[in-house]
Scaffold this motif. Structure first.
Motif, PDB file in Angstrom:
ATOM      1  N   GLY A 204      -1.573 -40.493  23.209  1.00  0.00           N
ATOM      2  CA  GLY A 204      -1.993 -41.522  22.710  1.00  0.00           C
ATOM      3  C   GLY A 204      -1.904 -41.105  20.723  1.00  0.00           C
ATOM      4  N   PRO A 205      -2.416 -42.493  20.018  1.00  0.00           N
ATOM      5  CA  PRO A 205      -2.088 -42.669  18.815  1.00  0.00           C
ATOM      6  C   PRO A 205      -3.366 -41.854  18.206  1.00  0.00           C
ATOM      7  N   ASP A 206      -2.635 -40.914  16.687  1.00  0.00           N
ATOM      8  CA  ASP A 206      -3.221 -40.204  15.691  1.00  0.00           C
ATOM      9  C   ASP A 206      -4.035 -41.038  15.128  1.00  0.00           C
ATOM     10  N   SER A 207      -5.423 -40.434  14.968  1.00  0.00           N
ATOM     11  CA  SER A 207      -6.650 -40.731  14.188  1.00  0.00           C
ATOM     12  C   SER A 207      -6.065 -41.941  13.034  1.00  0.00           C
ATOM     13  N   PRO A 208      -6.584 -42.570  12.482  1.00  0.00           N
ATOM     14  CA  PRO A 208      -6.097 -43.873  11.779  1.00  0.00           C
ATOM     15  C   PRO A 208      -7.123 -42.809  10.440  1.00  0.00           C
ATOM     16  N   CYS A 209      -7.216 -41.880  10.199  1.00  0.00           N
ATOM     17  CA  CYS A 209      -8.190 -41.245   9.203  1.00  0.00           C
ATOM     18  C   CYS A 209      -7.382 -41.301   7.921  1.00  0.00           C
ATOM     19  N   ASP A 210      -7.973 -41.585   7.216  1.00  0.00           N
ATOM     20  CA  ASP A 210      -6.940 -41.123   5.854  1.00  0.00           C
ATOM     21  C   ASP A 210      -7.792 -40.057   4.465  1.00  0.00           C
ATOM     22  N   GLY A 211      -9.293 -39.304   5.178  1.00  0.00           N
ATOM     23  CA  GLY A 211     -10.130 -38.610   4.628  1.00  0.00           C
ATOM     24  C   GLY A 211     -11.005 -39.122   3.452  1.00  0.00           C
ATOM     25  N   THR A 212     -10.850 -39.842   4.007  1.00  0.00           N
ATOM     26  CA  THR A 212     -11.538 -41.113   2.481  1.00  0.00           C
ATOM     27  C   THR A 212     -13.660 -40.261   2.950  1.00  0.00           C
ATOM     28  N   CYS A 213     -13.243 -41.005   4.391  1.00  0.00           N
ATOM     29  CA  CYS A 213     -14.729 -40.321   5.180  1.00  0.00           C
ATOM     30  C   CYS A 213     -16.499 -41.278   4.651  1.00  0.00           C
ATOM     31  N   ARG A 214     -16.112 -42.210   3.940  1.00  0.00           N
ATOM     32  CA  ARG A 214     -17.914 -43.350   3.619  1.00  0.00           C
ATOM     33  C   ARG A 214     -17.259 -44.465   4.130  1.00  0.00           C
TER      34      ARG A 214
END
Length: 57
Positions: free
Chosen positions: A3-13
């Motif tokens: 499926g689709p990749d994670s939408p994580c952009d590295g902000t993680c707060r």
């Protein structure tokens, strides 16, 4: 099929007022579950995120 990749952009707060990540706008549960979700469930979350990225009134 993964499926689709994670939408994580590295902000993680997490924004404590909404419960969403300040970067990807997912909840902690959505983030934790992502690797185990079926592709259709990932797509459903991605559709929700579009609304979460809209400015809050």
């Amino acid at each position: 099929m993964r499926g689709p990749d994670s939408p994580c952009d590295g902000t993680c707060r997490i924004d404590h007022s909404t419960g969403w990540c300040l970067g990807c706008k997912r909840t902690l549960g959505e983030i934790a579950d992502w690797p185990m979700l079926r592709p259709q469930d990932k797509h459903a979350i991605l559709r929700k995120l579009k609304d979460r990225h809209q400015p809050q009134s």
